[in-house]
Design a protein around this motif. Structure first.
Motif, PDB file in Angstrom:
ATOM      1  N   PHE A   1      17.403  40.179  53.101  1.00 50.98           N
ATOM      2  CA  PHE A   1      16.893  39.193  52.148  1.00 50.98           C
ATOM      3  C   PHE A   1      18.026  38.525  51.389  1.00 50.98           C
TER       4      PHE A   1
ATOM      5  N   TYR B   1      18.020  43.259  44.299  1.00 52.47           N
ATOM      6  CA  TYR B   1      16.814  43.065  45.113  1.00 52.47           C
ATOM      7  C   TYR B   1      15.599  43.708  44.442  1.00 52.47           C
TER       8      TYR B   1
ATOM      9  N   LYS C   1      16.253  22.812  41.217  1.00 51.92           N
ATOM     10  CA  LYS C   1      16.993  22.640  42.472  1.00 51.92           C
ATOM     11  C   LYS C   1      17.037  21.181  42.915  1.00 51.92           C
TER      12      LYS C   1
ATOM     13  N   VAL D   1       9.436  38.733  49.689  1.00 58.27           N
ATOM     14  CA  VAL D   1      10.838  39.158  49.748  1.00 58.27           C
ATOM     15  C   VAL D   1      11.117  40.112  50.910  1.00 58.27           C
TER      16      VAL D   1
ATOM     17  N   PHE E   1      13.848  29.863  44.613  1.00 58.28           N
ATOM     18  CA  PHE E   1      12.875  30.537  45.472  1.00 58.28           C
ATOM     19  C   PHE E   1      11.494  30.521  44.831  1.00 58.28           C
TER      20      PHE E   1
ATOM     21  N   GLU F   1      19.906  36.119  53.645  1.00 53.46           N
ATOM     22  CA  GLU F   1      19.123  34.924  53.953  1.00 53.46           C
ATOM     23  C   GLU F   1      19.162  33.920  52.808  1.00 53.46           C
ATOM     24  N   HIS F   2      19.314  34.422  51.589  1.00 56.66           N
ATOM     25  CA  HIS F   2      19.332  33.541  50.416  1.00 56.66           C
ATOM     26  C   HIS F   2      20.744  33.259  49.916  1.00 56.66           C
ATOM     27  N   ASN F   3      21.736  33.533  50.769  1.00 59.93           N
ATOM     28  CA  ASN F   3      23.143  33.227  50.464  1.00 59.93           C
ATOM     29  C   ASN F   3      23.647  33.881  49.184  1.00 59.93           C
TER      30      ASN F   3
ATOM     31  N   ASN G   1      19.441  31.389  42.988  1.00 56.84           N
ATOM     32  CA  ASN G   1      18.615  31.311  44.185  1.00 56.84           C
ATOM     33  C   ASN G   1      17.183  31.776  43.945  1.00 56.84           C
ATOM     34  N   MET G   2      16.992  32.753  43.064  1.00 58.15           N
ATOM     35  CA  MET G   2      15.639  33.227  42.797  1.00 58.15           C
ATOM     36  C   MET G   2      14.836  32.212  41.985  1.00 58.15           C
TER      37      MET G   2
END
Length: 483
Positions: free
Chosen positions: A164, A147, A240, A157, A203, A167-169, A199-200
């Motif tokens: 956090f 994180y 994505k 974030v 994001f 939430e973003h698995n 995921n980032m």
């Protein structure tokens, strides 16, 4: 395919060829070429036509006994993704992967993960204050350290690291809960880092775009993605939206399925001379001398090289020249290729794989080259190693960069620079092949319902009179994927 072989293939695969554990090597003389060609039944070769070359991807190497990676079945798909990121060496699979992760491995993993996130080029948050960590290698502590990597940038974030990451698995837990106070295994730490990066990138709205289009009629959607057959970690993760299109597709369509064992066996058999013929019988003394020179550079035994046909040797050394310029092994560049990435994902998702050509057909193309064209191809490959001025590394780098950012125009120019000579070899690569592949894609549109994700070499999509041209010529509207 049994699960043990599948795990080896995932490694993954390439770990064996890269010398993960030297005690499994057969000595200096039992080197790369010997391992490739000595026992065809023990080596499976997948082949995909690259822009100007073929890339052999090795799926298994003769081992006695075979070395089995320690990975969980549920983790295979994520690890297949993570291998492409370059954040951990695959020999970790053999070093207590399911046991508590050592401090030095955590640090290595997080440093490389931080580097991967830094490559996004995000604006830093001047108000950044890291959350407190203990560096005790617990799951919760690793989550907080991850994180902190993203929190230093100007992204929404929040201030709750655990929330956090859930939430973003990234932090998913199990029936036993999140187990934040439990020491992490190497596998758990790697899985967290892989999910985090994937995921980032999404994001931040980033990820390699590739060169892609979409064609559709009333009941069929076909996505067209131009591939890079030899890749680098910089190409991953992919965009994505591109991955969503693949995941929703009913089938993957490729030039050739690299995992086709029968085709691989045929490729191997055809690449070796029969009837006591050897290379010296078919090439000039000058070409043979160049091969001897290159063989010495890579410590390859001439007694094995002379058993191989010129087109196959040319493939090997073309790939070697390119991988040298990227400071990677040919096997690593192959495992980072876009085709193989999607083929492995299709296998993991049990998604059908449809071939437009197949390994056998592609092998026959090379077999069909005249002796003069085969030798010309070999000389070109050898010269690119002997004379650095003839190496096209700059062009190849431009190709990867333009593919990453979806720059079709620049990719087309780079590709054209590699095939401007109208040789027999270049005519074989394009032209009739594009027309035939376009016909098969049109058959999908006419006769099939559903969604198909097509992956072919970028050269078959970005230049004139290739697949897109033939589709448009027959009345199809080929739209850019990113609009």
């Amino acid at each position: 395919m049994n699960i043990l072989f599948f795990k080896h293939m995932l490694v993954i695969t390439v770990g064996f060829l890269s010398g993960i554990d030297s005690k499994y090597e057969q000595g200096r003389e039992e080197n790369m070429m010997n391992r490739l060609m000595k026992r065809a039944s023990a080596v499976l070769l997948g082949v995909s036509l690259m822009l100007t070359m073929v890339m052999p991807v090795i799926h298994a190497k003769e081992q006695s006994p075979p070395l089995a990676p320690s990975i969980s079945d549920w983790a295979k798909e994520t690890l297949n993704e993570g291998e492409k990121y370059g954040i951990y060496p695959t020999q970790w699979y053999y070093e207590g992967f399911l046991q508590e992760i050592p401090v030095e491995k955590v640090n290595e993993l997080l440093v490389l993960t931080e580097k991967k996130i830094a490559s996004l080029g995000l604006t830093e948050n001047e108000q950044y204050k890291p959350v407190s960590v203990k560096n005790d290698n617990t799951r919760g502590d690793i989550v907080k350290r991850l994180y902190n990597i993203i929190a230093r940038y100007d992204l929404p974030v929040g201030k709750d690291a655990i929330k956090f990451m859930q939430e973003h698995n990234i932090l998913q837990g199990s029936s036993n809960g999140l187990q934040l106070e439990k020491k992490a295994t190497t596998q758990q730490a790697v899985i967290l880092a892989v999910r985090f990066i994937k995921n980032m990138y999404a994001f931040a709205g980033q990820g390699s775009k590739g060169v892609a289009w979409v064609v559709e009629d009333e009941d069929t959607v076909v996505y067209l993605l131009g591939s890079i057959h030899l890749g680098t970690p910089d190409l991953y993760p992919l965009n994505k939206n591109l991955m969503t299109a693949f995941n929703e597709a009913d089938a993957l369509v490729v030039e050739a399925n690299n995992l086709d064992t029968e085709g691989s066996k045929y490729f191997t058999e055809k690449s070796i001379y029969a009837d006591n013929f050897k290379l010296k019988d078919t090439v000039t003394p000058e070409t043979f001398a160049k091969l001897e020179h290159v063989a010495k550079l890579y410590s390859l035994p001439m007694e094995h090289l002379t058993l191989l046909k010129p087109w196959y040797l040319a493939n090997i050394f073309s790939v070697q020249a390119m991988s040298d310029s990227f400071d990677m092994t040919p096997e690593d560049m192959g495992i980072h290729g876009i085709d193989l990435y999607f083929i492995l994902n299709a296998r993991l998702q049990q998604k059908p794989v449809i071939e437009l050509e197949g390994i056998k057909a592609q092998t026959d193309m090379f077999e069909g080259l005249s002796p003069e064209a085969q030798e010309q191809y070999l000389v070109s490959a050898l010269d690119s190693i002997i004379d650095p001025s003839k190496n096209q590394s700059k062009i190849h780098q431009e190709m990867l960069t333009s593919w990453k950012y979806g720059d079709v125009e620049t990719l087309a120019k780079s590709f054209q620079a590699t095939v401007e000579e109208q040789s027999e070899f270049n005519k074989m690569l394009l032209g009739l092949r594009d027309e035939q592949m376009a016909k098969k894609i049109m058959d999908l549109l006419k006769k099939k319902e559903g969604t198909y994700f097509v992956v072919v070499g970028s050269g078959h999509l970005v230049t004139e009179k290739t697949i897109r041209y033939h589709l448009e010529k027959n009345g199809y509207d080929v739209k850019p994927f990113y609009q």
